[in-house]
Design an enzyme around this catalytic site. Sequence first.
Site, short mmCIF file in Angstrom:
data_model
loop_
_atom_site.label_atom_id
_atom_site.label_comp_id
_atom_site.label_asym_id
_atom_site.label_seq_id
_atom_site.Cartn_x
_atom_site.Cartn_y
_atom_site.Cartn_z
N THR A 49 66.69 -71.17 -14.18
CA THR A 49 66.58 -72.10 -13.15
C THR A 49 65.20 -72.87 -12.84
O THR A 49 65.08 -73.76 -12.48
CB THR A 49 67.37 -71.56 -11.83
OG1 THR A 49 66.53 -70.85 -11.24
CG2 THR A 49 68.66 -71.17 -12.48
N ASP A 50 64.20 -71.77 -13.13
CA ASP A 50 62.75 -72.30 -12.81
C ASP A 50 62.61 -73.33 -13.75
O ASP A 50 62.04 -74.65 -13.25
CB ASP A 50 61.95 -71.24 -12.84
CG ASP A 50 61.55 -70.78 -11.51
OD1 ASP A 50 61.43 -71.26 -10.55
OD2 ASP A 50 61.23 -69.49 -11.46
#
Length: 522
Positions: A407-408
């Site tokens: 998700t980063d």
Amino acid sequence: MTATLSTAHPAARLAGDHLTALDAGDRGVEPIVGWAGPVDLPLTDEVLVQAACGIMHVHGRARGTPEPLAVDYATAVAGVLATAGVLAAEFARARGRPVSAVRTSVAQAALLSVGQYLACGPDGPARAAGVPPPFVSGDGVRFEIETLRAEDWHRFWRAMGAGDQMLREGWPPFLHRFATATCPLPAALHDVLSAHPFTEIHRAGAACEVSVVPIGDAPPVPVWTFSPLPGGPGAPAADPGLDAPLRGIRVVESARRIQGPLAGHVLGLLGADVLRIEPPGGDPARGVPPLTGGVSARFAALNAGKDAVELDLTHPAGRAAAKELVAGADVFLHNWAPGKAEAWGMDAPDLAAVRPGLVYAAASGWGPHLGRRPPLGTDYVVQAYSGLAAALRPPGEPPAPSLMTITDVLGGLVCAVGVLAGLGRRERTGAGCRADTSLLSAASTVPRSRREFRRPIRTADGYVAVSATTVHDDTGQCTSEELLAGLRAAGVPAVAVTTDLGALSIDPRFAAALHRPPWEFR
């Protein structure tokens, strides 16, 4: 071997959905996406891209064997990347540059997603013994924990009854898991938590400022949210050039870790001038090994080409200096903790007052969706809460977040897209805007439909991934090259699985993709 480029590609369709949701641009540029792009390999689907471009390797590090993600992650990244390319091209068109096409590929998206790991060169020693998260409580709840401070880590585990030796052994792998994609914790730590019910663990976490997040399946949230800000002049008109559609755009970035710096990196790849605000002494991430030219390789992968200035934003003088920088910028981008912008007097209305027409981008962990005091908003707990932890694993396997920064990466990309959409709106209307994105909203860009799960085939000297499940013979005595030759003769697309990122980074078949931005404008 460049794959056929197509506007009907799944990633192009995702980009079309994103553009519709953004209601952005004149639709004069369509996303054109292929599987391989400039990578000289027969990449024809998601699994082969994950195998060749290092995703299987990084995702599988924690278990010591390459393993695919069970969702079309590289395709999702390519969809957001194509969206960014289209918005950048339309911005250039609005400034008089007749851009007619933007091209990218799933392979280029995959390589961008593992860029921080590629930058570190050859892999380190083999996986150490230990058990990675998630944890399981005594009443069967699977969960992740997060803390950024060693003192909170120690208080939490002592409250749970863990001994000092366990804590000393557990903190280093936990701290470095974002960099290594591994987290070999002592099995005794898992045993400690399995002796307590989840409510008791959650209570202890709250008391010790450690976030305890159960693995769930939260509904998707909107990826981008925009709020109007006062109008003002844009950047001086300039010929952006085909390869630099954001030339003349000035970005001020105050961001740490991955999400925010990656957003600035993407804008820089598109031609923007990016200035980082770092604390006195510089960003601590600059000194995290391995070092290249005296700077952390991971830090350089996200921040190379940016200028930097050191300001202490905890003091009024530092904030005043930052506002002076913003007064001459087009974009301000941050990923500060909740409440910090308001406390510092540097929220969107504050900065729009000194720079009318500003595009203010706030990249957070949770957005407004978990209230005013959410858990720590980092990659693995967001994977757990959002449902990605379950979707990433094969059917029948318990849910667990990937230790790859899923998700980063998406969070950085969707933040960059928010900036591009905001610049496009300003170009059309003259008004500035605030663009809010989060790791949680970025998780919504990953399609959750399950495809057939295909693990790579073990050979005598490595692994091979195939595009069909037609290989049933015993291949253990066969080398990867021998198996690949047989599959090629049978007309079955297949590739060797990358198991050494250092070798990939110098492989001539990847050179054209690794040493240029992931878009082609014409």
